[in-house]
Design a protein around this motif. Structure first.
Motif, PDB file in Angstrom:
ATOM      1  N   ILE A   1      79.494 -11.404   6.063  1.00 42.45           N
ATOM      2  CA  ILE A   1      78.133 -11.072   6.502  1.00 42.45           C
ATOM      3  C   ILE A   1      77.468 -10.241   5.398  1.00 42.45           C
ATOM      4  N   HIS A   2      76.421 -10.794   4.814  1.00 42.83           N
ATOM      5  CA  HIS A   2      75.786 -10.192   3.636  1.00 42.83           C
ATOM      6  C   HIS A   2      74.823  -9.069   4.007  1.00 42.83           C
ATOM      7  N   GLY A   3      74.225  -8.466   2.987  1.00 42.82           N
ATOM      8  CA  GLY A   3      73.317  -7.347   3.180  1.00 42.82           C
ATOM      9  C   GLY A   3      71.874  -7.655   2.845  1.00 42.82           C
ATOM     10  N   PHE A   4      71.045  -6.622   2.891  1.00 41.10           N
ATOM     11  CA  PHE A   4      69.623  -6.685   2.563  1.00 41.10           C
ATOM     12  C   PHE A   4      69.444  -6.236   1.119  1.00 41.10           C
ATOM     13  N   PRO A   5      68.646  -6.933   0.322  1.00 45.08           N
ATOM     14  CA  PRO A   5      67.783  -8.075   0.648  1.00 45.08           C
ATOM     15  C   PRO A   5      68.344  -9.396   0.114  1.00 45.08           C
ATOM     16  N   SER A   6      69.633  -9.456  -0.087  1.00 41.37           N
ATOM     17  CA  SER A   6      70.206 -10.607  -0.784  1.00 41.37           C
ATOM     18  C   SER A   6      70.669 -11.707   0.155  1.00 41.37           C
ATOM     19  N   ALA A   7      71.855 -12.269  -0.070  1.00 42.86           N
ATOM     20  CA  ALA A   7      72.301 -13.439   0.679  1.00 42.86           C
ATOM     21  C   ALA A   7      73.811 -13.578   0.525  1.00 42.86           C
TER      22      ALA A   7
ATOM     23  N   LEU B   1      66.538 -16.030  -4.613  1.00 46.08           N
ATOM     24  CA  LEU B   1      66.872 -16.200  -3.198  1.00 46.08           C
ATOM     25  C   LEU B   1      65.912 -15.409  -2.300  1.00 46.08           C
ATOM     26  N   ILE B   2      65.475 -14.249  -2.765  1.00 46.84           N
ATOM     27  CA  ILE B   2      64.487 -13.477  -2.018  1.00 46.84           C
ATOM     28  C   ILE B   2      63.156 -14.235  -1.960  1.00 46.84           C
ATOM     29  N   ARG B   3      62.751 -14.796  -3.083  1.00 49.45           N
ATOM     30  CA  ARG B   3      61.465 -15.485  -3.187  1.00 49.45           C
ATOM     31  C   ARG B   3      61.459 -16.858  -2.523  1.00 49.45           C
ATOM     32  N   TYR B   4      62.633 -17.416  -2.284  1.00 51.40           N
ATOM     33  CA  TYR B   4      62.732 -18.755  -1.714  1.00 51.40           C
ATOM     34  C   TYR B   4      61.958 -18.830  -0.391  1.00 51.40           C
ATOM     35  N   ASN B   5      61.085 -19.806  -0.280  1.00 53.02           N
ATOM     36  CA  ASN B   5      60.240 -19.959   0.922  1.00 53.02           C
ATOM     37  C   ASN B   5      59.454 -18.683   1.250  1.00 53.02           C
TER      38      ASN B   5
END
Length: 304
Positions: free
Chosen positions: A43-49, A205-209
């Motif tokens: 389970i990842h963290g903020f703001p990544s993936a 990944l942050i900018r995606y969509n």
């Protein structure tokens, strides 16, 4: 260390409709000789993936079945705008994913924002044990990396506080790779600063969509930690499954001060410290892998 490219990350992604949202996930099955071993849920963290776990994933996949997803609002998953994001819903989505994949016994390896989701899942299991409610998925252990396990000890960056404020929807439009780099420089260790390639991938990944536009709404998790923290900490204190905390002590957000409080509060606390910052899995990937493998091995010994 071999780095997983963003292109390969996207190529390996699978998608499922969970709790009304399109969620990206990745699954790896244990080799035939190890098929009886439990599943590890990352389970990842903020703001990544979930990309953050690529190093540990590569090696743990040799012995364990693995599962992870980009949470709602993160990475390759759906990023609804003007949405009331919640840690509670993130836990709902993970439970739906576990059910869909037929996962039985599983372990959690969590970081940052993901620590709170893991705490909610731990709480739910303790509640079911009290009520006698049956569920297919059984949580067997939780390993936390740096994160706001205790709300009162969490020290968010000024950038996070501003994005969470009323100014957030305006300020987030000016968020850039340079500002992300500057924030990471503050929270990574002095001798383990973020690699440019890592920042590049996390930023994409942050900018995606247009995911950056959802960040102010997601940051309400800081308030949720205060709201639900009491029951989460109680579940940890009375946990019937092993807990482990690997802490990068140079982290100004949830470093040594969080570790010290954890040791004070959690009975017979099992911990490890690393001389790095907020992202141990990226700053000291080999050490995190080794420590976690030792923890898993101790669980096998205990069960025997």
């Amino acid at each position: 260390m071999t780095e997983l490219s963003l292109a390969r990350y996207k190529e390996l992604a699978q998608y499922s409709q969970l709790c009304g949202h399109k969620i990206a996930y990745w699954q790896s099955y244990a080799p035939a000789l190890a098929k009886k071993k439990d599943t590890i849920l990352f389970i990842h963290g903020f703001p990544s993936a979930s990309w953050d776990w690529h190093y540990q994933w590569k090696y743990l996949a040799r012995e364990y079945s693995l599962l992870c997803s980009d949470m709602l609002g993160f990475g390759l998953s759906a990023k609804p705008q003007k949405y009331r994001y919640s840690l509670i819903e993130q836990a709902d989505i993970y439970e739906a994913l576990l059910l869909e994949k037929g996962i039985g016994d599983y372990h959690i390896l969590a970081h940052d924002y993901g620590d709170s989701v893991a705490q909610e899942l731990l709480y739910r299991q303790s509640l079911r044990a009290k009520t006698g409610e049956q569920t297919h998925a059984q949580l067997r252990s939780v390993c936390f990396l740096n994160g706001g396990i205790f709300a009162a000890c969490h020290r968010p960056l000024l950038t996070q506080r501003l994005l969470k404020s009323r100014l957030g929807p305006l300020l987030v439009k000016f968020l850039s790779k340079d500002s992300l780099t500057a924030s990471f420089a503050k929270i990574f260790g002095q001798q383990s600063q973020a690699k440019k390639s890592h920042v590049d991938i996390i930023w994409e990944l942050i900018r995606y969509n247009d995911g950056h536009l959802a960040m102010p709404a997601i940051l309400r998790y800081i308030d949720e930690r205060s709201e639900w923290g009491g029951r989460w900490v109680e579940a940890m204190i009375n946990a019937s499954v092993p807990l482990y905390f690997i802490n990068g002590i140079q982290d100004p957000i949830s470093g040594r001060h969080m570790l010290d409080h954890y040791i004070d509060v959690i009975p017979n606390a099992h911990t490890a410290l690393l001389d790095v910052g907020h992202y141990p899995q990226l700053e000291a990937p080999e050490e995190v892998l080794s420590l976690y493998q030792e923890f898993l091995s101790s669980l096998v010994t205990r069960d025997e």
